[in-house]
Design a protein around this motif. Structure first.
Motif, PDB file in Angstrom:
ATOM      1  N   TYR A  38       0.828  -1.207   0.000  1.00  0.00           N
ATOM      2  CA  TYR A  38       0.000   0.000   0.000  1.00  0.00           C
ATOM      3  C   TYR A  38       0.866   1.262   0.000  1.00  0.00           C
ATOM      4  N   VAL A  39       1.962   1.228   0.751  1.00  0.00           N
ATOM      5  CA  VAL A  39       2.855   2.386   0.798  1.00  0.00           C
ATOM      6  C   VAL A  39       3.485   2.631  -0.574  1.00  0.00           C
ATOM      7  N   VAL A  40       3.996   1.557  -1.175  1.00  0.00           N
ATOM      8  CA  VAL A  40       4.622   1.701  -2.486  1.00  0.00           C
ATOM      9  C   VAL A  40       3.599   2.151  -3.525  1.00  0.00           C
ATOM     10  N   LEU A  41       2.411   1.549  -3.503  1.00  0.00           N
ATOM     11  CA  LEU A  41       1.390   1.891  -4.483  1.00  0.00           C
ATOM     12  C   LEU A  41       0.900   3.326  -4.346  1.00  0.00           C
ATOM     13  N   PHE A  42       0.936   3.856  -3.152  1.00  0.00           N
ATOM     14  CA  PHE A  42       0.559   5.261  -2.972  1.00  0.00           C
ATOM     15  C   PHE A  42       1.428   6.156  -3.855  1.00  0.00           C
ATOM     16  N   PHE A  43       2.721   5.911  -3.839  1.00  0.00           N
ATOM     17  CA  PHE A  43       3.631   6.733  -4.647  1.00  0.00           C
ATOM     18  C   PHE A  43       3.545   6.351  -6.131  1.00  0.00           C
ATOM     19  N   LEU A  44       3.333   5.075  -6.405  1.00  0.00           N
ATOM     20  CA  LEU A  44       3.200   4.662  -7.797  1.00  0.00           C
ATOM     21  C   LEU A  44       1.973   5.292  -8.446  1.00  0.00           C
ATOM     22  N   TRP A  45       0.897   5.445  -7.688  1.00  0.00           N
ATOM     23  CA  TRP A  45      -0.301   6.051  -8.263  1.00  0.00           C
ATOM     24  C   TRP A  45      -0.149   7.557  -8.462  1.00  0.00           C
ATOM     25  N   ILE A  46       0.678   8.180  -7.670  1.00  0.00           N
ATOM     26  CA  ILE A  46       1.011   9.580  -7.954  1.00  0.00           C
ATOM     27  C   ILE A  46       1.748   9.662  -9.283  1.00  0.00           C
ATOM     28  N   ALA A  47       2.725   8.754  -9.447  1.00  0.00           N
ATOM     29  CA  ALA A  47       3.458   8.709 -10.713  1.00  0.00           C
ATOM     30  C   ALA A  47       2.536   8.345 -11.868  1.00  0.00           C
ATOM     31  N   PHE A  48       1.609   7.426 -11.651  1.00  0.00           N
ATOM     32  CA  PHE A  48       0.636   7.030 -12.667  1.00  0.00           C
ATOM     33  C   PHE A  48      -0.150   8.245 -13.163  1.00  0.00           C
ATOM     34  N   THR A  49      -0.570   9.087 -12.239  1.00  0.00           N
ATOM     35  CA  THR A  49      -1.332  10.279 -12.606  1.00  0.00           C
ATOM     36  C   THR A  49      -0.493  11.242 -13.432  1.00  0.00           C
ATOM     37  N   VAL A  50       0.750  11.451 -13.017  1.00  0.00           N
ATOM     38  CA  VAL A  50       1.646  12.343 -13.758  1.00  0.00           C
ATOM     39  C   VAL A  50       1.898  11.792 -15.163  1.00  0.00           C
ATOM     40  N   LEU A  69       5.890   5.006 -21.383  1.00  0.00           N
ATOM     41  CA  LEU A  69       4.884   5.481 -20.438  1.00  0.00           C
ATOM     42  C   LEU A  69       3.741   4.478 -20.326  1.00  0.00           C
ATOM     43  N   PHE A  70       3.339   3.913 -21.449  1.00  0.00           N
ATOM     44  CA  PHE A  70       2.280   2.902 -21.449  1.00  0.00           C
ATOM     45  C   PHE A  70       2.684   1.700 -20.603  1.00  0.00           C
ATOM     46  N   ASP A  71       3.907   1.230 -20.802  1.00  0.00           N
ATOM     47  CA  ASP A  71       4.375   0.067 -20.050  1.00  0.00           C
ATOM     48  C   ASP A  71       4.440   0.349 -18.552  1.00  0.00           C
ATOM     49  N   PHE A  72       4.839   1.565 -18.196  1.00  0.00           N
ATOM     50  CA  PHE A  72       4.882   1.907 -16.772  1.00  0.00           C
ATOM     51  C   PHE A  72       3.479   1.878 -16.171  1.00  0.00           C
ATOM     52  N   ASN A  73       2.522   2.532 -16.820  1.00  0.00           N
ATOM     53  CA  ASN A  73       1.168   2.568 -16.272  1.00  0.00           C
ATOM     54  C   ASN A  73       0.527   1.188 -16.254  1.00  0.00           C
ATOM     55  N   LEU A  74       0.815   0.380 -17.278  1.00  0.00           N
ATOM     56  CA  LEU A  74       0.336  -1.000 -17.255  1.00  0.00           C
ATOM     57  C   LEU A  74       0.938  -1.751 -16.075  1.00  0.00           C
ATOM     58  N   GLY A  75       2.192  -1.505 -15.786  1.00  0.00           N
ATOM     59  CA  GLY A  75       2.835  -2.135 -14.635  1.00  0.00           C
ATOM     60  C   GLY A  75       2.180  -1.752 -13.322  1.00  0.00           C
ATOM     61  N   VAL A  76       1.810  -0.489 -13.184  1.00  0.00           N
ATOM     62  CA  VAL A  76       1.135  -0.046 -11.958  1.00  0.00           C
ATOM     63  C   VAL A  76      -0.218  -0.740 -11.819  1.00  0.00           C
ATOM     64  N   LEU A  77      -0.944  -0.846 -12.929  1.00  0.00           N
ATOM     65  CA  LEU A  77      -2.238  -1.532 -12.887  1.00  0.00           C
ATOM     66  C   LEU A  77      -2.072  -3.006 -12.550  1.00  0.00           C
ATOM     67  N   HIS A 147      -9.011   4.475  -2.655  1.00  0.00           N
ATOM     68  CA  HIS A 147      -7.785   4.454  -1.864  1.00  0.00           C
ATOM     69  C   HIS A 147      -6.846   3.413  -2.472  1.00  0.00           C
ATOM     70  N   VAL A 148      -5.557   3.723  -2.503  1.00  0.00           N
ATOM     71  CA  VAL A 148      -4.552   2.868  -3.118  1.00  0.00           C
ATOM     72  C   VAL A 148      -5.005   2.518  -4.532  1.00  0.00           C
ATOM     73  N   GLY A 149      -5.004   3.543  -5.380  1.00  0.00           N
ATOM     74  CA  GLY A 149      -5.505   3.356  -6.728  1.00  0.00           C
ATOM     75  C   GLY A 149      -6.999   3.550  -6.734  1.00  0.00           C
ATOM     76  N   TRP A 150      -7.775   2.469  -6.953  1.00  0.00           N
ATOM     77  CA  TRP A 150      -9.217   2.617  -6.970  1.00  0.00           C
ATOM     78  C   TRP A 150      -9.908   1.643  -6.040  1.00  0.00           C
ATOM     79  N   TRP A 151      -9.142   0.763  -5.333  1.00  0.00           N
ATOM     80  CA  TRP A 151      -9.784  -0.283  -4.559  1.00  0.00           C
ATOM     81  C   TRP A 151     -10.054   0.141  -3.120  1.00  0.00           C
TER      82      TRP A 151
END
Length: 221
Positions: A38-50, A69-77, A147-151
């Motif tokens: 959850y901690v890591v995903l919090f920052f990853l979702w900030i990056a996802f938005t950017v 950029l596509f591969d990064f966002n797919l990785g976050v998902l 929270h933590v993305g959308w879940w």
């Protein structure tokens, strides 16, 4: 000859399988075990938005979603889906999710999104805030929060807890309930990919239940 500009009929594929056996009581502490994610995903979702904002302008001017950029966002998902599946959006596995943006084909929860060769400049202006609004209202009921993305919370979490209680007393995860829970998560992931500009294919208003979508998308150009 395949037309690379033509998007696949189902660009988002969500697959999941129940691991067996599942612990009857581990689900009680998974919220603690998943905290590092959850901690890591919090920052990853900030990056996802950017990254999504950057991709917006790239699509607007070039009609292309930059592949890195596509591969990064797919990785976050993918990471988010694995954690959600492990924790309280499915509880379908006791295998701890890897800290990875990669595909992880051996993990029981998998996600693929076909890379689009071209995206519409016109749609990029309206799909994420206007066209997706009907879906937002539906998945808001499924999720009950963001929270933590959308879940977080909502119908999916409620059904998952019901499944966990049944598991605790019977040592079995109800198959029909599993199919419904995965179907609800599949709907959410399709809408998320569309709103994140990763596809121009409008998500269907359809609950495709079950763990398997047999044909994986063509993710590489």
């Amino acid at each position: 000859m395949t037309n690379l500009a033509e998007p696949p009929a189902r660009p988002v594929r969500v697959n999941a399988r129940i691991d067996a056996p599942l612990s009857r009581w581990l689900w009680l502490v998974k919220w603690i075990l998943a905290l590092p994610h959850y901690v890591v995903l919090f920052f990853l979702w900030i990056a996802f938005t950017v990254v999504t904002v950057i991709a917006f302008f790239a699509i607007l001017f070039t009609e292309r979603y930059p592949r890195a950029l596509f591969d990064f966002n797919l990785g976050v998902l993918r990471w988010s889906w694995r954690v959600a599946y492990y924790s309280y959006n499915a509880l379908g596995t006791d295998r701890y999710p890897p800290f990875s943006l990669g595909e992880e084909p051996d993990y029981p929860a998998r996600l693929g999104i076909a890379y689009p060769e071209r995206l519409s400049r016109g749609l990029v202006l309206v799909k994420w805030w206007l066209l997706a609004v009907p879906h937002y209202m539906v998945i808001g009921f499924f999720l009950g929060g963001a929270h933590v993305g959308w879940w977080s919370g909502g119908l999916i979490a409620l059904l998952t807890i019901i499944a966990a209680v049944i598991l605790a007393f019977t040592e079995k995860y109800p198959k029909d309930l599993f199919a419904l829970i995965v179907g609800l998560n599949r709907w959410v992931l399709r809408v998320t990919a569309y709103a994140a500009l990763m596809t121009d294919t409008y998500p269907p208003f359809r609950l495709d239940q079950g763990g398997s979508e047999t044909t994986a998308p063509e993710e590489r150009a």
